[in-house]
Design a protein around this motif. Structure first.
Motif, PDB file in Angstrom:
ATOM      1  N   ALA A   2     -15.013 -43.175 -76.580  1.00  0.00           N
ATOM      2  CA  ALA A   2     -15.155 -41.712 -76.916  1.00  0.00           C
ATOM      3  C   ALA A   2     -16.266 -41.601 -78.234  1.00  0.00           C
ATOM      4  O   ALA A   2     -15.918 -42.362 -79.280  1.00  0.00           O
ATOM      5  CB  ALA A   2     -13.851 -41.134 -77.239  1.00  0.00           C
ATOM      6  N   LYS A   3     -16.899 -40.615 -78.273  1.00  0.00           N
ATOM      7  CA  LYS A   3     -17.797 -40.276 -79.523  1.00  0.00           C
ATOM      8  C   LYS A   3     -16.923 -39.524 -80.384  1.00  0.00           C
ATOM      9  O   LYS A   3     -16.172 -38.543 -80.095  1.00  0.00           O
ATOM     10  CB  LYS A   3     -18.855 -39.375 -78.910  1.00  0.00           C
ATOM     11  N   TYR A  32     -10.761 -28.782 -77.912  1.00  0.00           N
ATOM     12  CA  TYR A  32     -12.160 -29.495 -77.776  1.00  0.00           C
ATOM     13  C   TYR A  32     -12.114 -30.211 -76.582  1.00  0.00           C
ATOM     14  O   TYR A  32     -13.050 -29.987 -75.749  1.00  0.00           O
ATOM     15  CB  TYR A  32     -12.413 -30.360 -78.866  1.00  0.00           C
ATOM     16  N   LYS A  33     -11.119 -30.931 -76.127  1.00  0.00           N
ATOM     17  CA  LYS A  33     -11.026 -31.566 -74.525  1.00  0.00           C
ATOM     18  C   LYS A  33     -11.101 -30.607 -73.460  1.00  0.00           C
ATOM     19  O   LYS A  33     -11.824 -30.812 -72.547  1.00  0.00           O
ATOM     20  CB  LYS A  33      -9.656 -32.301 -74.499  1.00  0.00           C
ATOM     21  N   LYS A  34     -10.608 -29.507 -73.447  1.00  0.00           N
ATOM     22  CA  LYS A  34     -10.424 -28.491 -72.565  1.00  0.00           C
ATOM     23  C   LYS A  34     -11.938 -27.844 -72.514  1.00  0.00           C
ATOM     24  O   LYS A  34     -12.545 -27.752 -71.402  1.00  0.00           O
ATOM     25  CB  LYS A  34      -9.467 -27.285 -73.130  1.00  0.00           C
ATOM     26  N   HIS A  35     -12.591 -27.643 -73.444  1.00  0.00           N
ATOM     27  CA  HIS A  35     -13.961 -27.062 -73.190  1.00  0.00           C
ATOM     28  C   HIS A  35     -15.033 -28.031 -73.173  1.00  0.00           C
ATOM     29  O   HIS A  35     -15.893 -27.635 -72.525  1.00  0.00           O
ATOM     30  CB  HIS A  35     -14.197 -26.128 -74.580  1.00  0.00           C
ATOM     31  N   PHE A  36     -14.802 -29.177 -73.799  1.00  0.00           N
ATOM     32  CA  PHE A  36     -16.073 -29.803 -73.764  1.00  0.00           C
ATOM     33  C   PHE A  36     -15.837 -31.327 -73.113  1.00  0.00           C
ATOM     34  O   PHE A  36     -16.796 -32.261 -73.123  1.00  0.00           O
ATOM     35  CB  PHE A  36     -16.647 -30.153 -75.221  1.00  0.00           C
ATOM     36  N   GLY A  37     -14.514 -31.737 -72.547  1.00  0.00           N
ATOM     37  CA  GLY A  37     -14.577 -33.073 -71.791  1.00  0.00           C
ATOM     38  C   GLY A  37     -13.531 -34.064 -72.690  1.00  0.00           C
ATOM     39  O   GLY A  37     -13.486 -33.986 -73.972  1.00  0.00           O
ATOM     40  N   ASN A  38     -13.500 -35.165 -71.806  1.00  0.00           N
ATOM     41  CA  ASN A  38     -12.676 -36.181 -72.429  1.00  0.00           C
ATOM     42  C   ASN A  38     -13.787 -37.249 -73.395  1.00  0.00           C
ATOM     43  O   ASN A  38     -13.234 -38.166 -73.908  1.00  0.00           O
ATOM     44  CB  ASN A  38     -12.378 -37.176 -71.548  1.00  0.00           C
ATOM     45  N   LYS A  39     -14.933 -37.256 -73.299  1.00  0.00           N
ATOM     46  CA  LYS A  39     -15.744 -38.089 -74.043  1.00  0.00           C
ATOM     47  C   LYS A  39     -15.858 -38.012 -75.596  1.00  0.00           C
ATOM     48  O   LYS A  39     -16.680 -38.596 -76.056  1.00  0.00           O
ATOM     49  CB  LYS A  39     -17.350 -38.017 -73.601  1.00  0.00           C
ATOM     50  N   TYR A  40     -14.949 -37.109 -76.141  1.00  0.00           N
ATOM     51  CA  TYR A  40     -14.894 -36.909 -77.492  1.00  0.00           C
ATOM     52  C   TYR A  40     -13.794 -37.413 -78.122  1.00  0.00           C
ATOM     53  O   TYR A  40     -12.568 -37.104 -77.603  1.00  0.00           O
ATOM     54  CB  TYR A  40     -15.309 -35.638 -77.920  1.00  0.00           C
ATOM     55  N   ARG A  41     -13.763 -37.865 -79.430  1.00  0.00           N
ATOM     56  CA  ARG A  41     -12.470 -37.957 -80.235  1.00  0.00           C
ATOM     57  C   ARG A  41     -12.499 -37.193 -81.315  1.00  0.00           C
ATOM     58  O   ARG A  41     -13.446 -37.290 -82.137  1.00  0.00           O
ATOM     59  CB  ARG A  41     -12.362 -39.406 -80.509  1.00  0.00           C
ATOM     60  N   VAL A 105     -19.514 -23.690 -85.412  1.00  0.00           N
ATOM     61  CA  VAL A 105     -19.755 -24.775 -84.239  1.00  0.00           C
ATOM     62  C   VAL A 105     -21.197 -25.096 -84.233  1.00  0.00           C
ATOM     63  O   VAL A 105     -21.803 -24.496 -83.077  1.00  0.00           O
ATOM     64  CB  VAL A 105     -19.065 -24.351 -82.972  1.00  0.00           C
ATOM     65  N   PRO A 106     -21.667 -25.781 -85.069  1.00  0.00           N
ATOM     66  CA  PRO A 106     -23.242 -26.087 -85.123  1.00  0.00           C
ATOM     67  C   PRO A 106     -23.571 -27.166 -84.160  1.00  0.00           C
ATOM     68  O   PRO A 106     -22.418 -27.942 -83.610  1.00  0.00           O
ATOM     69  CB  PRO A 106     -23.317 -26.587 -86.523  1.00  0.00           C
ATOM     70  N   ASP A 107     -24.635 -27.388 -83.796  1.00  0.00           N
ATOM     71  CA  ASP A 107     -25.172 -28.586 -83.197  1.00  0.00           C
ATOM     72  C   ASP A 107     -25.107 -29.683 -83.950  1.00  0.00           C
ATOM     73  O   ASP A 107     -25.088 -29.546 -85.156  1.00  0.00           O
ATOM     74  CB  ASP A 107     -26.643 -28.367 -82.771  1.00  0.00           C
ATOM     75  N   MET A 108     -24.891 -30.845 -83.291  1.00  0.00           N
ATOM     76  CA  MET A 108     -24.295 -32.177 -83.938  1.00  0.00           C
ATOM     77  C   MET A 108     -25.686 -32.496 -84.707  1.00  0.00           C
ATOM     78  O   MET A 108     -25.157 -32.944 -86.124  1.00  0.00           O
ATOM     79  CB  MET A 108     -24.140 -33.353 -82.862  1.00  0.00           C
TER      80      MET A 108
END
Length: 156
Positions: A2-3, A32-41, A105-108
């Protein structure tokens, strides 16, 4: 793997209870998981602003500012849906007024640039020592309180 995404919450000293902070962290991770998926921590970090050091409309501020970046180029429709639900969640947990939660909620890449610019403010001669002290304080907070926190004034 996870990122890791840093969620920075700037809050007034004693502005939130420990229970609120832990619930906000859990809810933020779920949203965050609901909106953007499981690939993040999500890694929440609470930055404490000492009393008397933040004002809004010439009065002591009670607002909290949260920065939670997303992948570069995230569609605004997705970003706005997340932001709306996040603010609703925050107001439900804290019972704060609509004007007491500021969410960015800016771009990374923008978020990373802001963090880098803040770190550049530290004197290069003491930067490694200052960073080590800051990390130790954050881990101490995690062990004692259950969440990462640091004082906005790095020397405190």
């Amino acid at each position: 793997m996870a990122k890791t995404i840093r969620m920075m919450g700037m809050m007034q000293e004693n502005g939130l209870s420990k229970q609120e902070m832990l619930l906000l962290e859990a809810n933020a991770k779920a949203l965050y998981k609901k909106h953007f998926g499981n690939k993040y921590r999500i890694m929440p970090i609470w930055v404490v602003i000492p009393r008397g050091q933040a004002f809004l409309a010439a009065q002591a501020s009670t607002s909290t500012t949260v920065t939670l970046p997303v992948d570069d180029g995230t569609d605004d429709k997705m970003r706005h849906a997340f932001m709306s639900e996040f603010c609703e969640m925050w107001m439900n947990v804290t019972q704060c007024h609509i004007n007491e939660i500021i969410l960015t909620v800016p771009d990374m890449s923008v978020s990373d640039g802001m963090v880098a610019a803040q770190l550049e403010r530290i004197n290069p001669k003491i930067k490694k020592l200052q960073m080590a002290r800051m990390l130790l304080k954050m881990f101490k907070s995690k062990l004692i309180n259950g969440y990462f926190s640091m004082n906005m004034n790095l020397n405190q």
